[in-house]
Design a protein around this motif. Structure first.
Motif, mmCIF file in Angstrom:
data_model
loop_
_atom_site.group_PDB
_atom_site.id
_atom_site.type_symbol
_atom_site.label_atom_id
_atom_site.label_comp_id
_atom_site.label_asym_id
_atom_site.label_seq_id
_atom_site.Cartn_x
_atom_site.Cartn_y
_atom_site.Cartn_z
ATOM 1 N N LEU A 68 9.673 140.900 -43.338
ATOM 2 C CA LEU A 68 9.833 141.237 -41.922
ATOM 3 C C LEU A 68 9.141 142.551 -41.573
ATOM 4 N N THR A 69 8.728 143.289 -42.602
ATOM 5 C CA THR A 69 8.074 144.581 -42.376
ATOM 6 C C THR A 69 6.651 144.557 -42.935
ATOM 7 N N TYR A 70 5.877 145.560 -42.562
ATOM 8 C CA TYR A 70 4.514 145.662 -43.067
ATOM 9 C C TYR A 70 4.469 146.205 -44.486
ATOM 10 N N HIS A 71 5.525 146.915 -44.900
ATOM 11 C CA HIS A 71 5.535 147.519 -46.232
ATOM 12 C C HIS A 71 6.972 147.883 -46.601
ATOM 13 N N ASP A 72 7.148 148.459 -47.766
ATOM 14 C CA ASP A 72 8.461 148.894 -48.230
ATOM 15 C C ASP A 72 9.080 149.871 -47.226
ATOM 16 N N SER A 73 10.399 149.833 -47.124
ATOM 17 C CA SER A 73 11.084 150.722 -46.183
ATOM 18 C C SER A 73 11.865 151.838 -46.866
ATOM 19 N N ALA A 75 19.677 156.810 -41.256
ATOM 20 C CA ALA A 75 19.236 155.412 -41.175
ATOM 21 C C ALA A 75 19.123 154.969 -39.720
ATOM 22 N N GLU A 76 20.076 155.374 -38.887
ATOM 23 C CA GLU A 76 20.011 155.061 -37.455
ATOM 24 C C GLU A 76 18.765 155.674 -36.830
ATOM 25 N N ALA A 77 18.512 156.943 -37.154
ATOM 26 C CA ALA A 77 17.345 157.629 -36.599
ATOM 27 C C ALA A 77 16.051 157.006 -37.101
ATOM 28 N N PHE A 78 16.016 156.632 -38.380
ATOM 29 C CA PHE A 78 14.832 156.013 -38.976
ATOM 30 C C PHE A 78 14.523 154.694 -38.287
ATOM 31 N N CYS A 79 15.541 153.885 -38.072
ATOM 32 C CA CYS A 79 15.363 152.594 -37.403
ATOM 33 C C CYS A 79 14.801 152.792 -35.994
ATOM 34 N N GLN A 80 15.388 153.721 -35.268
ATOM 35 C CA GLN A 80 14.944 153.977 -33.897
ATOM 36 C C GLN A 80 13.509 154.497 -33.853
ATOM 37 N N ARG A 81 13.183 155.392 -34.785
ATOM 38 C CA ARG A 81 11.864 156.038 -34.779
ATOM 39 C C ARG A 81 10.759 155.110 -35.301
ATOM 40 N N VAL A 108 22.289 133.407 -39.722
ATOM 41 C CA VAL A 108 21.118 134.156 -40.163
ATOM 42 C C VAL A 108 21.550 135.441 -40.863
ATOM 43 N N THR A 109 20.955 135.719 -42.014
ATOM 44 C CA THR A 109 21.254 136.941 -42.746
ATOM 45 C C THR A 109 19.999 137.510 -43.385
ATOM 46 N N LEU A 110 19.966 138.829 -43.502
ATOM 47 C CA LEU A 110 18.992 139.478 -44.365
ATOM 48 C C LEU A 110 19.551 139.449 -45.778
ATOM 49 N N CYS A 111 18.671 139.361 -46.769
ATOM 50 C CA CYS A 111 19.094 139.444 -48.170
ATOM 51 C C CYS A 111 18.021 140.255 -48.891
ATOM 52 N N SER A 112 18.338 141.533 -49.152
ATOM 53 C CA SER A 112 17.309 142.484 -49.560
ATOM 54 C C SER A 112 17.753 143.345 -50.731
ATOM 55 N N ALA A 113 16.762 143.789 -51.509
ATOM 56 C CA ALA A 113 17.037 144.728 -52.595
ATOM 57 C C ALA A 113 17.213 146.150 -52.085
ATOM 58 N N SER A 114 16.808 146.420 -50.862
ATOM 59 C CA SER A 114 17.000 147.753 -50.306
ATOM 60 C C SER A 114 18.489 148.007 -50.046
ATOM 61 N N PRO A 115 18.907 149.263 -50.067
ATOM 62 C CA PRO A 115 20.328 149.570 -49.873
ATOM 63 C C PRO A 115 20.841 149.130 -48.502
ATOM 64 N N GLU A 116 22.021 148.545 -48.502
ATOM 65 C CA GLU A 116 22.633 148.104 -47.250
ATOM 66 C C GLU A 116 22.782 149.258 -46.268
ATOM 67 N N LEU A 137 19.606 149.625 -44.362
ATOM 68 C CA LEU A 137 19.163 148.491 -43.553
ATOM 69 C C LEU A 137 20.126 148.096 -42.446
ATOM 70 N N ARG A 138 21.364 148.610 -42.487
ATOM 71 C CA ARG A 138 22.353 148.154 -41.503
ATOM 72 C C ARG A 138 21.883 148.313 -40.050
ATOM 73 N N PRO A 139 21.279 149.444 -39.665
ATOM 74 C CA PRO A 139 20.814 149.542 -38.273
ATOM 75 C C PRO A 139 19.774 148.480 -37.909
ATOM 76 N N PHE A 140 18.936 148.104 -38.872
ATOM 77 C CA PHE A 140 17.938 147.062 -38.619
ATOM 78 C C PHE A 140 18.609 145.707 -38.440
ATOM 79 N N ALA A 141 19.593 145.401 -39.288
ATOM 80 C CA ALA A 141 20.321 144.136 -39.171
ATOM 81 C C ALA A 141 21.042 144.054 -37.832
ATOM 82 N N GLU A 142 21.652 145.166 -37.425
ATOM 83 C CA GLU A 142 22.381 145.183 -36.155
ATOM 84 C C GLU A 142 21.428 144.989 -34.978
ATOM 85 N N ARG A 143 20.263 145.610 -35.057
ATOM 86 C CA ARG A 143 19.300 145.458 -33.963
ATOM 87 C C ARG A 143 18.752 144.032 -33.910
#
Length: 202
Positions: free
Chosen positions: A21-26, A85-91, A115-123, A126-132
């Motif tokens: 869903l992204t262009y690269h690692d987050s 994480a909230e600020a990162f998602c917004q920015r 629908v769910t995300l299933c990722s190796a990145s820490p929850e 990623l939570r702000p991204f999932a919520e958005r």
């Protein structure tokens, strides 16, 4: 909105996050964003030798990730990471997220699928991204004691077979669903193999 069924089974749509869903690692960019360039660079120096050992196959990817998390997140307040994480998602949303991926998630939601995300990145990251996105979230869980991150993973890194195990722990036996899945790396093979409709990146 009614829930979509395929035959008699509910549709469960599962998306990997980084690279799908992204262009690269987050996660690495998040750490740079949260701690600032100077602290980030200084702490990354501690990972030079572990990274070299990983290249030499003397250390696994999962073990290297454990070093990364311990280096940056030991003794850090979970609430502070949540705020960052909230600020990162917004920015970073507009430059990080693939438009096709965001539209793909929206299409699955519109169809009525679960629908769910299933990722190796820490929850926690990623939570702000999932919520958005408006979806559920399964990711690597970090150990927290009295509101402080210990720098350890709680359980296993959510990749490879552990993605399937985590899905089963949340949704029960997967054979009761019609599974659609999207991934982009070796860490998604088992997830894609468990799906009725498997897609390489969105």
């Amino acid at each position: 909105m009614s829930t979509e069924f395929n035959g008699t089974r509910q549709v469960l749509s599962v998306f990997d996050f980084d690279g799908t869903l992204t262009y690269h690692d987050s996660f690495i960019p998040f750490l740079r964003f949260a701690f600032g360039k100077r602290v980030f660079a200084r702490r990354m120096m501690h990972l030079v030798l572990p990274s070299a050992r990983c290249v030499q196959r003397k250390l696994t990817r999962d073990e290297l990730k454990e070093y990364l998390i311990a280096t940056f997140l030991s003794g850090i307040e979970a609430a502070w990471i949540q705020e960052k994480a909230e600020a990162f998602c917004q920015r970073k949303w507009n430059t990080l997220m693939r438009k096709s991926g965001v539209l793909g998630v929206a299409a699955e939601l519109h169809s009525g699928a679960e629908v769910t995300l299933c990722s190796a990145s820490p929850e926690i990251v990623l939570r702000p991204f999932a919520e958005r996105l408006g979806v559920k979230l399964i990711g690597t869980q970090l150990e927290v004691e009295n509101g402080i991150l210990t720098g350890k993973i709680n359980g296993h890194n959510c990749r490879c077979s552990y993605k399937v195990q985590r899905l089963e722990s949340v949704y029960g036996p997967l054979n009761q669903y019609h599974i659609r899945a999207w991934g982009d790396t070796r860490g998604d093979y088992e997830l894609l193999a468990s799906a009725h409709d498997a897609h390489w990146r969105h």
